[in-house]
Design a protein around this motif. Structure first.
Motif, PDB file in Angstrom:
ATOM      1  N   PRO A 171       0.804  -1.232   0.000  1.00 53.51           N
ATOM      2  CA  PRO A 171       0.000   0.000   0.000  1.00 53.51           C
ATOM      3  C   PRO A 171       0.833   1.276   0.000  1.00 53.51           C
ATOM      4  O   PRO A 171       0.353   2.321  -0.441  1.00 53.51           O
ATOM      5  CB  PRO A 171      -0.832  -0.121   1.278  1.00 53.51           C
ATOM      6  CG  PRO A 171      -0.096  -1.095   2.139  1.00 53.51           C
ATOM      7  CD  PRO A 171       0.546  -2.052   1.189  1.00 53.51           C
ATOM      8  N   ALA A 172       2.055   1.209   0.454  1.00 51.92           N
ATOM      9  CA  ALA A 172       2.903   2.400   0.473  1.00 51.92           C
ATOM     10  C   ALA A 172       3.663   2.591  -0.826  1.00 51.92           C
ATOM     11  O   ALA A 172       4.008   3.720  -1.181  1.00 51.92           O
ATOM     12  CB  ALA A 172       3.891   2.317   1.641  1.00 51.92           C
ATOM     13  N   ARG A 173       3.886   1.501  -1.580  1.00 56.05           N
ATOM     14  CA  ARG A 173       4.772   1.598  -2.741  1.00 56.05           C
ATOM     15  C   ARG A 173       4.149   1.191  -4.081  1.00 56.05           C
ATOM     16  O   ARG A 173       4.656   1.572  -5.127  1.00 56.05           O
ATOM     17  CB  ARG A 173       6.029   0.741  -2.520  1.00 56.05           C
ATOM     18  CG  ARG A 173       6.922   1.263  -1.398  1.00 56.05           C
ATOM     19  CD  ARG A 173       8.200   0.438  -1.292  1.00 56.05           C
ATOM     20  NE  ARG A 173       9.112   0.988  -0.295  1.00 56.05           N
ATOM     21  CZ  ARG A 173       9.049   0.720   0.995  1.00 56.05           C
ATOM     22  NH1 ARG A 173       8.123  -0.117   1.440  1.00 56.05           N
ATOM     23  NH2 ARG A 173       9.901   1.267   1.835  1.00 56.05           N
ATOM     24  N   THR A 174       3.070   0.427  -4.072  1.00 57.77           N
ATOM     25  CA  THR A 174       2.471   0.014  -5.345  1.00 57.77           C
ATOM     26  C   THR A 174       1.862   1.214  -6.049  1.00 57.77           C
ATOM     27  O   THR A 174       1.055   1.946  -5.475  1.00 57.77           O
ATOM     28  CB  THR A 174       1.389  -1.054  -5.118  1.00 57.77           C
ATOM     29  OG1 THR A 174       1.989  -2.218  -4.549  1.00 57.77           O
ATOM     30  CG2 THR A 174       0.721  -1.428  -6.439  1.00 57.77           C
ATOM     31  N   THR A 175       2.265   1.422  -7.290  1.00 62.71           N
ATOM     32  CA  THR A 175       1.774   2.556  -8.069  1.00 62.71           C
ATOM     33  C   THR A 175       1.178   2.070  -9.385  1.00 62.71           C
ATOM     34  O   THR A 175       1.424   0.954  -9.833  1.00 62.71           O
ATOM     35  CB  THR A 175       2.906   3.564  -8.366  1.00 62.71           C
ATOM     36  OG1 THR A 175       3.973   2.881  -9.050  1.00 62.71           O
ATOM     37  CG2 THR A 175       3.427   4.190  -7.081  1.00 62.71           C
TER      38      THR A 175
END
Length: 391
Positions: A171-175
């Motif tokens: 959730p912090a890094r998936t783009t």
């Protein structure tokens, strides 16, 4: 390019749950708090829920992108020329050779011709080079909080949470894209859950970094959406000058044999006999003409824009060797302001044109064709200044 919004209804079926308070709007922090409570009620561990929502933020850029999709207002010829270049064709054919074994597997298992997936791969992310830099979790939460389409985006949040628990989402890094799609062929979390395939055998489904995973997953999804194996999707045709234009459009269908009896001819090869099909004139009787087979309609499950769908289907043909279409000499179309004026006039006459947005969508095309018939004009569904003037 945003896609598969039409399939978000599928997500609601895949992830069903009773409705809870604050479905959209209100304070963002309060909305996130309600999402966390709902996630726990769905059976997710509280520690996982806390970790997933720890970095949740509202993204104003997502809302701006959602309201700025002007590219779909371009007519087909302009849109297709903007998206299709010789460089993209060459790259696609090179990728077809590089991943020949994967495409063979997709064709064998799912019945999807390689040109179809190559075209999506090209248009969605330029063969994986431009996958979007919006934080996916925040994009989904922002769009679910926004009260335009919360029922479409809310289920995707819980699908992303499930992917997180599988180790396939950060959730912090998936783009990805502003509308929450992830990876080389831009799939939504619920679609990944349902159709994700570990194409490279590493035990995970990584659509951002693994072309085999992305292509296999895209093929499975198209197959699940109803793609018919070993059947065509689109073909360029020529029509006689005295053709009954009122018979054209996706809202009219006949067998390809019937169309042939009316003078329809394939520009290359021959029509596929026996299949139901429609004649498409994206810019009227003086522009390009195509025959659309049942598989063409599956494209709308990936993206609802008629212009995008037609361009993607045509590009798939080009990648498999078809000639450049005959652009003809279409009548001048309408500007954005004129199109909106036309839509307002049609709505005042009782036609359902949907939102007055300047886009020549399915409802507007059908209304234009009907009013052309009533006014004694060629009913080719292409709105012109002459039609606007008559109204």
């Amino acid at each position: 390019m945003p896609s598969r919004l039409s399939a978000l209804a599928l997500a609601a079926m895949l992830i069903s749950a009773p409705a809870y308070a604050q479905q959209c709007g209100g304070s963002f922090s309060g909305f996130v708090s309600e999402l966390k409570k709902e996630a726990v009620r769905r059976g997710h561990a509280p520690t996982n829920v806390d970790r997933f929502f720890a970095s949740a933020r509202q993204d104003a850029g997502v809302l701006k992108a959602d309201r700025s999709q002007g590219v779909f207002q371009l007519p087909f010829i302009d849109f297709s020329r903007r998206l299709i270049s010789q460089g993209r064709i060459n790259k696609g054919r090179s990728m077809a050779k590089t991943y020949d074994a994967i495409f063979d597997r997709i064709e064998r298992e799912y019945g999807i011709s390689r040109g179809v997936l190559l075209a999506f791969w090209a248009f969605e992310t330029d063969y994986g080079a431009v996958q979007g830099d919006f934080n996916t979790a925040n994009a989904l939460i922002t769009l679910a909080h926004d009260c335009r389409r919360p029922d479409l985006f809310r289920p995707q949040i819980f699908a992303a949470l499930e992917l997180f628990e599988h180790g396939d989402f950060d959730p912090a890094r998936t783009t990805g894209a502003w509308a929450g799609e992830i990876g080389m062929v831009q799939m939504l979390p619920a679609d990944i859950l349902e159709n994700g395939v570990d194409g490279d055998g590493d035990g995970h489904v990584y659509l951002k970094t693994s072309a085999p995973d992305a292509l296999m997953s895209g093929g499975k999804m198209l197959n699940a959406l109803g793609w018919r194996k070993d059947e065509p999707w689109l073909q360029e045709v020529t029509l006689p000058s005295d053709f009954d234009w009122a018979k054209t459009g996706l809202n009219h269908s006949a067998t390809s044999a019937d169309w042939q009896s009316l003078g329809v001819r394939a520009r290359e090869g021959s029509l596929t006999g026996g299949l139901p099909a429609s004649i498409i004139l994206p810019q009227g009787r003086k522009g390009p003409a195509f025959i659309a087979y049942p598989n063409f309609r599956v494209y709308f499950e990936w993206n609802q824009s008629f212009t995008y769908v037609l361009t993607a289907a045509y590009f798939a043909n080009r990648l498999e060797g078809a000639a450049v279409y005959n652009a003809g000499n279409p009548d001048t179309g309408l500007s954005d302001g004129q199109m909106k004026s036309l839509q307002r006039k049609l709505a005042a006459l009782g036609y359902n044109v949907g939102k007055v947005d300047g886009i020549l969508g399915a409802n507007t095309r059908a209304a234009v064709q009907d009013i052309q018939q009533k006014l004694g004009m060629p009913a080719d569904a292409w709105p012109t200044p002459a039609l606007l003037s008559k109204l």
